[in-house]
Design a protein around this motif. Structure first.
Motif, PDB file in Angstrom:
ATOM      1  N   PRO A 122       5.686 -13.877 -63.112  1.00  0.00           N
ATOM      2  CA  PRO A 122       5.329 -15.307 -63.156  1.00  0.00           C
ATOM      3  C   PRO A 122       4.490 -15.836 -64.642  1.00  0.00           C
ATOM      4  O   PRO A 122       4.117 -14.806 -64.904  1.00  0.00           O
ATOM      5  CB  PRO A 122       6.145 -15.843 -62.027  1.00  0.00           C
ATOM      6  N   LEU A 189       8.672 -20.454 -59.104  1.00  0.00           N
ATOM      7  CA  LEU A 189       9.657 -20.021 -58.939  1.00  0.00           C
ATOM      8  C   LEU A 189      11.371 -21.001 -58.118  1.00  0.00           C
ATOM      9  O   LEU A 189      10.813 -21.427 -57.497  1.00  0.00           O
ATOM     10  CB  LEU A 189      10.080 -19.008 -58.802  1.00  0.00           C
ATOM     11  N   GLU A 193      13.814 -15.397 -51.209  1.00  0.00           N
ATOM     12  CA  GLU A 193      13.313 -14.285 -51.411  1.00  0.00           C
ATOM     13  C   GLU A 193      13.167 -12.628 -50.291  1.00  0.00           C
ATOM     14  O   GLU A 193      14.365 -13.416 -49.625  1.00  0.00           O
ATOM     15  CB  GLU A 193      11.631 -14.907 -50.650  1.00  0.00           C
TER      16      GLU A 193
HETATM   17  N1  LIG Z   1       5.434 -18.448 -58.271  1.00  0.00           N
HETATM   18  C1  LIG Z   1       6.200 -18.662 -57.048  1.00  0.00           C
HETATM   19  N2  LIG Z   1       7.613 -19.130 -57.012  1.00  0.00           N
HETATM   20  C2  LIG Z   1       7.433 -20.171 -56.068  1.00  0.00           C
HETATM   21  N3  LIG Z   1       7.040 -20.451 -54.213  1.00  0.00           N
HETATM   22  C3  LIG Z   1       6.479 -19.425 -54.531  1.00  0.00           C
HETATM   23  C4  LIG Z   1       5.598 -18.852 -56.063  1.00  0.00           C
HETATM   24  N4  LIG Z   1       5.055 -17.681 -55.166  1.00  0.00           N
HETATM   25  C5  LIG Z   1       4.538 -17.478 -53.907  1.00  0.00           C
HETATM   26  N5  LIG Z   1       5.614 -18.928 -53.085  1.00  0.00           N
HETATM   27  C6  LIG Z   1       5.719 -19.316 -52.411  1.00  0.00           C
HETATM   28  O1  LIG Z   1       4.912 -19.467 -51.326  1.00  0.00           O
HETATM   29  C7  LIG Z   1       5.156 -17.962 -50.338  1.00  0.00           C
HETATM   30  C8  LIG Z   1       3.568 -17.657 -50.375  1.00  0.00           C
HETATM   31  O2  LIG Z   1       2.741 -17.258 -51.718  1.00  0.00           O
HETATM   32  P1  LIG Z   1       2.597 -15.678 -50.863  1.00  0.00           P
HETATM   33  O3  LIG Z   1       2.669 -15.280 -52.650  1.00  0.00           O
HETATM   34  O4  LIG Z   1       3.950 -14.569 -50.346  1.00  0.00           O
HETATM   35  O5  LIG Z   1       1.207 -15.372 -50.865  1.00  0.00           O
HETATM   36  P2  LIG Z   1       0.471 -15.177 -48.991  1.00  0.00           P
HETATM   37  O6  LIG Z   1       2.312 -14.658 -48.149  1.00  0.00           O
HETATM   38  O7  LIG Z   1      -0.390 -15.061 -49.231  1.00  0.00           O
HETATM   39  O8  LIG Z   1       0.819 -16.932 -48.749  1.00  0.00           O
HETATM   40  C9  LIG Z   1       5.940 -17.438 -50.800  1.00  0.00           C
HETATM   41  O9  LIG Z   1       6.878 -17.251 -49.374  1.00  0.00           O
HETATM   42  C10 LIG Z   1       6.901 -18.380 -51.275  1.00  0.00           C
HETATM   43  O10 LIG Z   1       7.887 -18.802 -50.917  1.00  0.00           O
END
Ligand SMILES: Nc1ncnc2c1ncn2[C@@H]1O[C@H](COP(=O)(O)OP(=O)(O)O)[C@@H](O)[C@H]1O
Ligand SMILES: [Mg+2]
Length: 443
Positions: A122, A189, A193
């Motif tokens: 993104p 975004l 997922e």
């Molecule tokens: N750019 C993004 N836009 C929207 N939701 C996001 C985004 N990045 C992460 N998320 C949400 O946050 C959750 C956790 O983020 P993630 O990058 O998977 O980190 P972690 O698993 O280490 O907490 C994701 O499963 C998603 O639901």
């Protein structure tokens, strides 16, 4: 074949089971931070210790003449356990500390994609100080804030869910920068997922069936985020809201990342590259990489693996993944986590109250049971503060798999809870509708 398994959760119980199904006469040795009764029951030797104590792990591996190690969780990877084992002549399924940055540093992963022009990022920027954060927030509609470093899945802050205003965003960034090297800010975004857990020997990348996890604590995706309350996968090795090109896209990105990481570091990535992807209106986006199997997602895919898991591990280590045929049964799976009632909720209920609650396990029917955080004492089975037991239903179709898992989850008695909606038609219809609305007229 003497195999060392590091980790103590339901993910590792599923790994242990896959190891023991091997025709390579495996002898399993488990290094765990707390005793998992499911692993202990099938392992030849068990050693309890910290994932920080790399010397203890190395010594124990040497004593047991370990041929290869499988690393379950991210903490030992981050600590460099693979580097230490390799120095001791023991190859591992799992990346070295440097390569595990793919998971342990969100900034590293984003920068790698950018530098090698791999699609999936993104809009994002990494910041090591407050300078420029305000201006970047102004450029985005809604933002997501990610600390650099491991946070046990509890560090990411999403605008509209965890915070509302720009002022709050700035305060969050300040707090993160006080503890972490940097903070990644990216555009928020919208989409669905999925987890694509790929096997990688550094040159060849093989995808396993995609899985959808459920992070929210309560039915209907309500409540706080957790480590994952359950997950499902489908017989056709796709998901009801995905198109073939989404899965292909995830695999293509992961192959490019494997190549990029080699060019960047000169080292082959040997282990699991688990991409967390989101299908959005604009196409496929990468949320993050994990450097290990998912928990719960491992419980969906390893029971379906038809190929000898130890052969797969050896191929990863030897760099011969291109020469082995990796196959999964065409079955649907539903995994549900049984958790202490207070799990995931803020406040004192979480740790103390649920810790000493007793569990009674009723008839599991056709379901498989994987232990997570439980304590087996002479008087019975007790919960700790975390997810207690994973149950998995496997069947030709999703509704049947769901029913098997649901029955089993209900048969676990105590001060427990689980999500009854995971894998149900209602929830899956919601995902399909969400994706259809987003994609609109797009093909
Ligand atoms: N750019 C993004 N836009 C929207 N939701 C996001 C985004 N990045 C992460 N998320 C949400 O946050 C959750 C956790 O983020 P993630 O990058 O998977 O980190 P972690 O698993 O280490 O907490 C994701 O499963 C998603 O639901
Ligand atoms: Mg994640």
């Amino acid at each position: 074949m003497n195999i060392l398994l590091i980790g103590n959760g339901a993910r590792e119980h599923a790994i242990a089971e896959a190891v023991m199904r091997s025709g390579n006469s495996p002898r399993l040795f488990a290094y765990m931070k707390s005793n998992n009764p499911g692993i202990a029951a099938i392992a030849e030797g068990v050693r309890l210790g910290s994932y920080n104590d790399l010397n203890a792990i190395k010594e124990w591996a040497r004593e047991n003449r370990i041929h290869l190690a499988v690393i379950g969780p991210e903490d030992p990877l981050h600590n460099g356990v693979v580097d230490v084992l390799i120095k001791g002549g023991i190859p591992s399924v799992g990346p070295t500390k440097s390569l595990a940055r793919l998971e342990t540093s969100k900034a590293f992963a984003r920068d790698l994609l950018s530098k090698y022009r791999i699609p999936g990022n993104p809009r994002f920027r990494n910041f090591s100080s407050q300078t420029g954060i305000e201006a970047f927030l102004d450029e985005l509609d809604d933002a997501v804030i990610k600390p650099d470093g491991l946070t046990g899945g509890k560090g990411v802050m999403v605008q509209g869910e965890h915070f509302a205003s720009r002022k709050e965003a700035l305060a969050i960034c300040e707090a993160i920068l006080a503890e972490h090297k940097s903070v990644t800010i990216e555009e928020k975004l919208e989409g669905e997922e999925f987890s694509l857990q790929c096997l990688c020997d550094g040159k060849t990348v093989v995808a396993t069936p995609p899985v959808q996890d459920h992070k929210r604590r309560f039915n209907g995706d309500q409540g706080p985020n957790t480590g994952g309350m359950g997950s499902y996968s489908c017989r056709d090795h796709s998901l009801p809201f995905l198109k073939h090109k989404d899965i292909e896209g995830g695999l293509t990105i992961t192959k490019q990342v494997a190549k990029a990481i080699y060019r960047e570091t000169g080292e082959y990535y040997r282990g699991i590259m688990y991409g967390g992807f989101m299908v959005t209106k604009q196409g496929l986006r990468l949320l993050e990489y994990n450097a290990r199997f998912g928990d719960p997602e491992t419980m969906n895919i390893l029971p379906l693996l038809k190929t000898d898991f130890v052969d797969v591990c050896q191929a990863i280590i030897e760099g011969s993944l291109d020469r082995i045929n990796i196959e999964f049964e065409e079955k649907a799976t539903v995994c549900k986590y049984v958790v202490p009632k207070g799990y995931g909720l803020p406040g004192e209920r979480h740790d103390a109250a649920s810790a000493s609650e007793k569990l009674e396990i009723g008839p599991m029917g056709k379901a498989r049971l994987y232990y997570s955080s439980v304590d087996k004492r002479d008087e019975g089975l007790y919960m700790t503060a975390s997810r207690a037991i994973g149950v998995v239903g496997i069947a030709d179709e999703l509704p049947e798999a769901e029913e098997i898992a649901e029955k089993a989850a209900t048969a676990v008695k105590g001060a427990v809870d689980h999500r009854s909606d995971i894998g149900t038609e209602v929830l899956i219809e919601k995902r399909i509708r969400h994706m259809r609305d987003l994609r609109g007229v797009m093909v």
